[in-house]
Design an enzyme around this catalytic site. Structure first.
Site, PDB file in Angstrom:
ATOM      1  N   VAL A 143    -135.499   7.024  47.631  1.00  0.00           N
ATOM      2  CA  VAL A 143    -135.134   7.587  48.940  1.00  0.00           C
ATOM      3  C   VAL A 143    -136.302   8.313  49.601  1.00  0.00           C
ATOM      4  CG1 VAL A 143    -132.635   7.825  48.652  1.00  0.00           C
ATOM      5  CG2 VAL A 143    -134.117   9.651  47.888  1.00  0.00           C
ATOM      6  N   HIS A 175    -128.638  17.218  32.247  1.00  0.00           N
ATOM      7  CA  HIS A 175    -127.252  16.965  32.633  1.00  0.00           C
ATOM      8  C   HIS A 175    -126.399  17.048  31.370  1.00  0.00           C
ATOM      9  CE1 HIS A 175    -123.731  15.200  34.482  1.00  0.00           C
ATOM     10  NE2 HIS A 175    -124.346  15.245  35.653  1.00  0.00           N
ATOM     11  N   ARG A 190    -124.921  23.558  35.333  1.00  0.00           N
ATOM     12  CA  ARG A 190    -125.282  22.489  34.399  1.00  0.00           C
ATOM     13  C   ARG A 190    -125.974  22.991  33.136  1.00  0.00           C
ATOM     14  NH1 ARG A 190    -127.111  17.578  38.426  1.00  0.00           N
ATOM     15  NH2 ARG A 190    -124.973  17.097  38.956  1.00  0.00           N
ATOM     16  N   HIS A 200    -132.540  15.127  33.185  1.00  0.00           N
ATOM     17  CA  HIS A 200    -131.935  14.569  34.403  1.00  0.00           C
ATOM     18  C   HIS A 200    -132.794  14.744  35.644  1.00  0.00           C
ATOM     19  CE1 HIS A 200    -128.700  13.114  36.860  1.00  0.00           C
ATOM     20  NE2 HIS A 200    -128.580  14.254  37.519  1.00  0.00           N
TER      21      HIS A 200
HETATM   22  C1  LIG Z   1    -128.177   8.888  37.023  1.00  0.00           C
HETATM   23  C2  LIG Z   1    -128.602   9.801  38.127  1.00  0.00           C
HETATM   24  C3  LIG Z   1    -127.658  10.301  39.008  1.00  0.00           C
HETATM   25  C4  LIG Z   1    -128.057  11.138  40.058  1.00  0.00           C
HETATM   26  N1  LIG Z   1    -127.114  11.563  40.947  1.00  0.00           N
HETATM   27  C5  LIG Z   1    -127.518  12.287  42.019  1.00  0.00           C
HETATM   28  C6  LIG Z   1    -126.601  12.622  43.042  1.00  0.00           C
HETATM   29  O1  LIG Z   1    -125.433  12.261  42.998  1.00  0.00           O
HETATM   30  N2  LIG Z   1    -127.051  13.355  44.097  1.00  0.00           N
HETATM   31  C7  LIG Z   1    -128.344  13.765  44.201  1.00  0.00           C
HETATM   32  O2  LIG Z   1    -128.697  14.433  45.181  1.00  0.00           O
HETATM   33  N3  LIG Z   1    -129.237  13.438  43.241  1.00  0.00           N
HETATM   34  C8  LIG Z   1    -128.858  12.705  42.172  1.00  0.00           C
HETATM   35  N4  LIG Z   1    -129.769  12.364  41.219  1.00  0.00           N
HETATM   36  C9  LIG Z   1    -131.172  12.734  41.414  1.00  0.00           C
HETATM   37  C10 LIG Z   1    -131.779  11.840  42.479  1.00  0.00           C
HETATM   38  O3  LIG Z   1    -131.262  10.543  42.357  1.00  0.00           O
HETATM   39  C11 LIG Z   1    -133.300  11.796  42.353  1.00  0.00           C
HETATM   40  O4  LIG Z   1    -133.827  13.069  42.228  1.00  0.00           O
HETATM   41  C12 LIG Z   1    -133.883  11.147  43.590  1.00  0.00           C
HETATM   42  O5  LIG Z   1    -133.247   9.919  43.835  1.00  0.00           O
HETATM   43  C13 LIG Z   1    -135.376  10.945  43.421  1.00  0.00           C
HETATM   44  O6  LIG Z   1    -135.820  10.165  44.501  1.00  0.00           O
HETATM   45  P1  LIG Z   1    -137.359   9.809  44.603  1.00  0.00           P
HETATM   46  O7  LIG Z   1    -137.481   8.937  45.798  1.00  0.00           O
HETATM   47  O8  LIG Z   1    -138.162  11.042  44.540  1.00  0.00           O
HETATM   48  O9  LIG Z   1    -137.687   8.985  43.270  1.00  0.00           O
HETATM   49  P2  LIG Z   1    -137.057   7.605  42.737  1.00  0.00           P
HETATM   50  O10 LIG Z   1    -135.796   7.274  43.416  1.00  0.00           O
HETATM   51  O11 LIG Z   1    -137.025   7.685  41.250  1.00  0.00           O
HETATM   52  O12 LIG Z   1    -138.131   6.518  43.172  1.00  0.00           O
HETATM   53  C14 LIG Z   1    -139.403   6.493  42.544  1.00  0.00           C
HETATM   54  C15 LIG Z   1    -140.102   5.212  42.963  1.00  0.00           C
HETATM   55  O13 LIG Z   1    -141.472   5.303  42.582  1.00  0.00           O
HETATM   56  C16 LIG Z   1    -141.882   4.069  41.979  1.00  0.00           C
HETATM   57  N5  LIG Z   1    -143.013   4.380  41.101  1.00  0.00           N
HETATM   58  C17 LIG Z   1    -143.092   5.326  40.135  1.00  0.00           C
HETATM   59  N6  LIG Z   1    -144.334   5.337  39.604  1.00  0.00           N
HETATM   60  C18 LIG Z   1    -145.044   4.382  40.248  1.00  0.00           C
HETATM   61  C19 LIG Z   1    -146.378   3.915  40.142  1.00  0.00           C
HETATM   62  N7  LIG Z   1    -147.252   4.433  39.276  1.00  0.00           N
HETATM   63  N8  LIG Z   1    -146.766   2.894  40.945  1.00  0.00           N
HETATM   64  C20 LIG Z   1    -145.895   2.332  41.857  1.00  0.00           C
HETATM   65  N9  LIG Z   1    -144.627   2.758  42.004  1.00  0.00           N
HETATM   66  C21 LIG Z   1    -144.206   3.776  41.202  1.00  0.00           C
HETATM   67  C22 LIG Z   1    -140.633   3.580  41.270  1.00  0.00           C
HETATM   68  O14 LIG Z   1    -140.711   2.205  41.035  1.00  0.00           O
HETATM   69  C23 LIG Z   1    -139.564   3.939  42.319  1.00  0.00           C
HETATM   70  O15 LIG Z   1    -139.519   2.932  43.301  1.00  0.00           O
HETATM   71  C24 LIG Z   1    -129.402  11.522  40.173  1.00  0.00           C
HETATM   72  C25 LIG Z   1    -130.344  11.038  39.276  1.00  0.00           C
HETATM   73  C26 LIG Z   1    -129.960  10.178  38.266  1.00  0.00           C
HETATM   74  C27 LIG Z   1    -130.992   9.659  37.324  1.00  0.00           C
END
Ligand SMILES: Cc1cc2nc3c(=O)[nH]c(=O)nc-3n(C[C@H](O)[C@H](O)[C@H](O)COP(=O)(O)OP(=O)(O)OC[C@H]3O[C@@H](n4cnc5c(N)ncnc54)[C@H](O)[C@@H]3O)c2cc1C
Length: 482
Positions: free
Chosen positions: A15, A230, A277, A335
């Protein structure tokens, strides 16, 4: 508007990365991520939803207060106020991107309740498939946005600096070929570090690689010791990345029980099963250590399994457990990382040209412990804020000597597995100063120094520097039984 010559490079298709890329229009963006189709992010797994004060009896002030209490008042208060005030607008923006949130029979948005929230304020989509629904909508927008060039199947492993300014990325594709991409700015949106622990709710790719890259470039870090555990991941023996059993189930009436069938949280906290949590995770950790297993009993749960919890139902059935008739075995799991690359409100790290958004970044909004359902919100709001800032920022000029800041060699599989066990036992829900010190020294003496081991050292070191328990960082006294 005049575009910078090189594109903005955003690393990460969760996201935070997608929100940043979309908001950077019309500046050209190269969006890199490991999976070709954008899968593999934590965002896709999010179950509970997004917090926003939408109920007439709720307010951004109440949301702010709950966030500060959950964060043990270690939060950046200005960021918390901003996040909670902007949350309703973030929901409206997501709807404008095509996200359809669940509604009640009267047509109003359905609001769920989770631990630490005094009222129901979590919107969700597709029941417990909120993250997947959100990501699908944002991916569709990004893939047809004219200013975004999508580059899947690449693992970023080095940052290019000229005169101390980050101005490019090196990435490796599936065939081991190197690709160098010049950039006017680089955004790390690479997610968290849960996969460095033996038990995690995160996907395998949440391995801290972006954090390691930023640190290699000399970016300052903050609050690395704060990792949220979690309390309820599915207790599948021998597995590393475990399906999450969302807290919303406890919000709907499911109860934790010990091996003898006794209610686990009874008398322990006024909020019972919906206590913060860290409190519940420590109790589950202790009960598993004492009695073996802990169970989530969903027999008194209200609501339809198929429509409200399809993800949990499918994950349990896949492992031979029917949660409609059987208790669910649960374990705590790493988590969410509250710490990360230190950034200001606009996502700037301490290194010119390098920015961060989402879980890899730490702007202090979550304090010492994140309030449930605040992180998708942060990824969306901070990503959009950063994208808008980048669209209005001229490229940082660096013309002199260049150097590569490299993430470094990868640990061998056996060593990585040992490292995960070590972090789980030492820096898990319950920590002890003596064992933090002991394992930090042991880690420093490891012959194979992969980047994951260096990152783990930084985490243990940060945990050792904080002598008192705070939020998710819990230090047990040597003689104390927890
Ligand atoms: C099971 C679960 C349930 C959750 N439920 C909730 C919820 O209900 N509500 C809420 O607010 N939060 C929730 N969270 C937390 C939340 O989902 C995450 O904190 C958030 O989605 C992180 O988003 P992000 O874009 O920072 O990272 P991510 O969504 O993890 O995206 C990281 C991206 O970086 C890419 N990447 C990583 N390293 C590299 C690299 N070296 N080179 C190229 N690409 C790379 C990956 O491929 C991925 O596309 C939950 C988390 C989990 C695991």
């Amino acid at each position: 508007m005049k575009h910078p010559r090189a594109p903005i490079v955003v690393i990460g298709g969760g996201v935070a990365g997608l929100a940043t890329a979309l908001a950077a229009a019309p500046s050209p963006v190269r969006l890199l991520c490991r999976a070709i189709d954008g899968t593999g992010s934590a965002s896709a797994l999010a179950q509970g939803g997004i917090a926003a004060a939408l109920d007439p009896d709720d307010s951004p002030l109440a949301h702010t207060e709950d966030t500060l209490v959950a964060g043990a008042h270690h939060n950046n208060v200005a960021m918390v106020r901003w996040l909670c005030a902007q949350a309703p607008e973030a929901i409206a923006w997501l709807q404008a991107q095509g996200v359809v949130f669940d509604r009640d029979a009267g047509g109003a948005l359905k609001l769920g309740r989770e631990g630490g929230h005094r009222v129901a304020r979590i919107v969700h989509a597709g029941g417990d498939a909120s993250g997947a629904v959100l990501l699908r909508a944002l991916l569709a927008k990004a893939q047809c946005a004219a200013h975004i060039q999508w580059r899947g199947g690449l693992d970023a492993d080095a940052l290019l600096l000229r005169d101390g300014v980050v101005c490019g990325v090196r990435a490796i594709d599936g065939q081991g070929r190197q690709h160098v991409i010049e950039a006017s700015a680089v955004v790390l949106a690479t997610g968290g570090i849960g996969a460095l622990f033996a038990c995690t709710s995160n996907p395998p790719g949440a391995d801290g690689s972006g954090l390691a890259l930023g640190m290699a470039a000399g970016a300052r870090v903050r609050d690395l010791e704060f990792v949220q555990f979690h309390p309820t991941a599915l207790d599948v023996s021998g597995a590393h990345c475990l399906p999450l059993i969302t807290e919303a189930l406890r919000g709907a009436g499911a109860r934790l029980r010990d091996a003898g069938g006794r209610l686990l949280m009874e008398g322990l906290h006024p909020l019972g099963d919906l206590a913060p949590r860290d409190v519940v995770a420590r109790r589950v950790w202790q009960a598993r250590r004492d009695d073996g297993r802990v169970w989530l009993d969903a027999s008194a749960m209200e609501g339809e399994w198929e429509s409200a919890f399809p993800t949990v139902l499918a994950a349990c059935l896949k492992h031979g457990i029917d949660p409609r008739h059987q208790p669910i075995p649960v374990t705590p799991a790493a988590h969410f990382h509250m710490g990360g690359l230190a950034v200001d409100g606009d996502g700037r790290t301490s290194v010119p040209g390098l920015y961060a958004a989402g879980e890899v970044a730490c702007n202090g909004v979550h304090g010492a412990n994140r309030l449930a359902s605040n992180s998708l919100l942060e990824g969306i709001l901070c990503g959009r804020r950063l994208g808008a800032v980048l669209a209005a920022t001229p490229a940082a000029a660096g013309r002199g000597e260049h150097r590569w800041a490299e993430r470094g060699s990868v640990l061998a599989a056996d060593d990585l597995s040992r490292l995960r066990d070590l972090l789980w036992q030492t820096a898990g829900p319950v920590r002890r100063t003596e064992s933090l010190r002991h394992y930090l020294l042991q880690l420093m003496a490891w012959p194979a120094q992969g980047w994951q081991a260096r990152l783990a050292q930084s985490l243990l070191d940060a945990a050792l520097q904080r002598h008192e328990s705070l939020g998710a960082h819990y230090i047990a006294a040597p003689e104390m039984d927890v």
